[in-house]
Design an enzyme around this catalytic site. Structure first.
Site, mmCIF file in Angstrom:
data_model
loop_
_atom_site.group_PDB
_atom_site.id
_atom_site.type_symbol
_atom_site.label_atom_id
_atom_site.label_comp_id
_atom_site.label_asym_id
_atom_site.label_seq_id
_atom_site.Cartn_x
_atom_site.Cartn_y
_atom_site.Cartn_z
ATOM 1 N N LEU A 1 0.617 -3.706 -3.656
ATOM 2 C CA LEU A 1 -0.521 -3.792 -4.762
ATOM 3 C C LEU A 1 1.020 -4.197 -5.773
ATOM 4 O O LEU A 1 1.422 -3.313 -6.282
ATOM 5 C CB LEU A 1 -1.461 -3.774 -4.592
ATOM 6 C CG LEU A 1 -2.266 -4.170 -6.045
ATOM 7 C CD1 LEU A 1 -2.929 -5.490 -5.388
ATOM 8 C CD2 LEU A 1 -3.515 -3.517 -5.868
ATOM 9 N N ASP A 2 0.443 -6.040 -6.705
ATOM 10 C CA ASP A 2 1.324 -5.606 -7.682
ATOM 11 C C ASP A 2 2.799 -5.786 -7.677
ATOM 12 O O ASP A 2 3.592 -5.153 -8.859
ATOM 13 C CB ASP A 2 0.438 -5.713 -9.345
ATOM 14 C CG ASP A 2 -1.129 -6.366 -9.096
ATOM 15 O OD1 ASP A 2 -1.339 -7.143 -8.618
ATOM 16 O OD2 ASP A 2 -2.437 -5.276 -10.136
ATOM 17 N N GLU A 3 3.195 -5.276 -6.810
ATOM 18 C CA GLU A 3 4.862 -5.429 -6.471
ATOM 19 C C GLU A 3 5.796 -6.312 -6.132
ATOM 20 O O GLU A 3 7.561 -5.397 -5.969
ATOM 21 C CB GLU A 3 4.500 -3.572 -6.115
ATOM 22 C CG GLU A 3 3.841 -2.654 -6.471
ATOM 23 C CD GLU A 3 5.073 -1.880 -7.295
ATOM 24 O OE1 GLU A 3 5.579 -1.596 -7.654
ATOM 25 O OE2 GLU A 3 3.595 -1.464 -8.779
#
Length: 294
Positions: free
Chosen positions: A237-239
């Site tokens: 997530l969001d990486e």
């Protein structure tokens, strides 16, 4: 993968092509590519390259004007592609990229994409907007873009929504999926299916604030910087690899509502820039990061 496009010259007697090349770095690549283009009768109008010391990978983006059609151009390039084991894409400069947009209830990013596409500032073709809420149907209708909403309140509904995403990707031959403040976490399976062609946007603070109403949290902590990050979607997530980031300085006088307005402007600006670069074939992945040829 070579995107679809004209097989015969356009724009009078010539076509303006954009090529991207990714391969293991070794001597002679630029000379070989340039030679093949010259032999085909092409004229290089723009050229950028980068060698990654981290991965040993060579990246190149060129724009070429040529009077030959796609098949003849690819034929001239084929020996060089084979010799260096290149991953090559060939497209027509400015061709609108077929894009599926996913949204929830926030309108700012979708509105910016739709407006700029209509104004001719964004090389996209958007055949559909998909949402897990109905609120933005009127906005899509205003711009003449089909809109579908499907509730996602259970695992079964989430699976159905994601199946519709994949159906739409196949139905419309989608090349890019944009999460324009779509407030659902994609399953690992969908992330894998869209790898390298899905872009997300989220706010960025230091420190980071998770959960409901991050702007009120930011106000309570007296943040001095508000930003936004656009990145590729991955199962982490969001990486995902970062494509673009922007930041603006704020101070103690800003209310939570003002912080949100500032943040939404940054989100819209950052997402639109990332999408523009992707549609222009200026974004190439180098492992966990990106190479951006501006």
């Amino acid at each position: 993968m070579t995107p679809p496009g004209p097989t015969t010259p356009t724009n009078g007697s010539t076509t303006h092509w954009v090529l991207t090349i990714v391969c293991a770095d070794r001597p002679g690549i630029v000379h070989a590519v340039s030679g093949a283009i010259v032999e085909s009768g092409g004229n290089i109008t723009e050229s950028q390259q980068f060698s990654s010391d981290d991965t040993g990978t060579f990246f190149m983006r060129l724009q070429v004007q040529s009077a030959v059609d796609r098949a003849a151009f690819e034929l001239h390039l084929a020996p060089v592609v084979a010799r260096y084991g290149m991953d090559l894409t060939l497209d027509v400069v400015g061709r609108p990229m077929r894009t599926l947009v996913l949204v929830s209830t926030a309108a700012h990013c979708l509105n910016d994409l739709l407006f700029r596409e209509r104004a001719g500032q964004l090389p996209l073709e958007m055949p559909l907007v998909l949402s897990n809420h109905p609120q933005l149907s009127g906005l899509a209708e205003f711009y003449g873009v089909p809109f579908e909403s499907r509730a996602v309140t259970s695992p079964e509904q989430k699976a159905e929504f994601e199946a519709r995403v994949l159906d739409a990707v196949a139905e419309f031959d989608i090349e890019l999926v944009v999460l324009a403040r779509y407030m659902q976490i994609l399953s690992p399976e969908l992330c894998d299916a869209l790898a390298g062609r899905a872009i997300n946007i989220h706010h960025s603070f230091l420190p980071g604030f998770k959960g409901a109403n991050p702007y009120r949290q930011a106000h309570a902590r007296g943040v001095k910087l508000i930003g936004a990050t656009a990145h590729f979607v991955t199962s982490d997530l969001d990486e995902g690899p970062i494509i673009e980031q922007n930041v603006v300085r704020v101070d103690h006088s800003r209310t939570p509502a003002e912080l949100m307005a500032i943040g939404q402007d940054e989100e819209s600006r950052t997402l639109t820039q990332a999408v523009t670069w992707f549609a222009e074939h200026r974004v190439l992945r180098d492992g966990a990061r990106t190479i951006i040829f501006k």
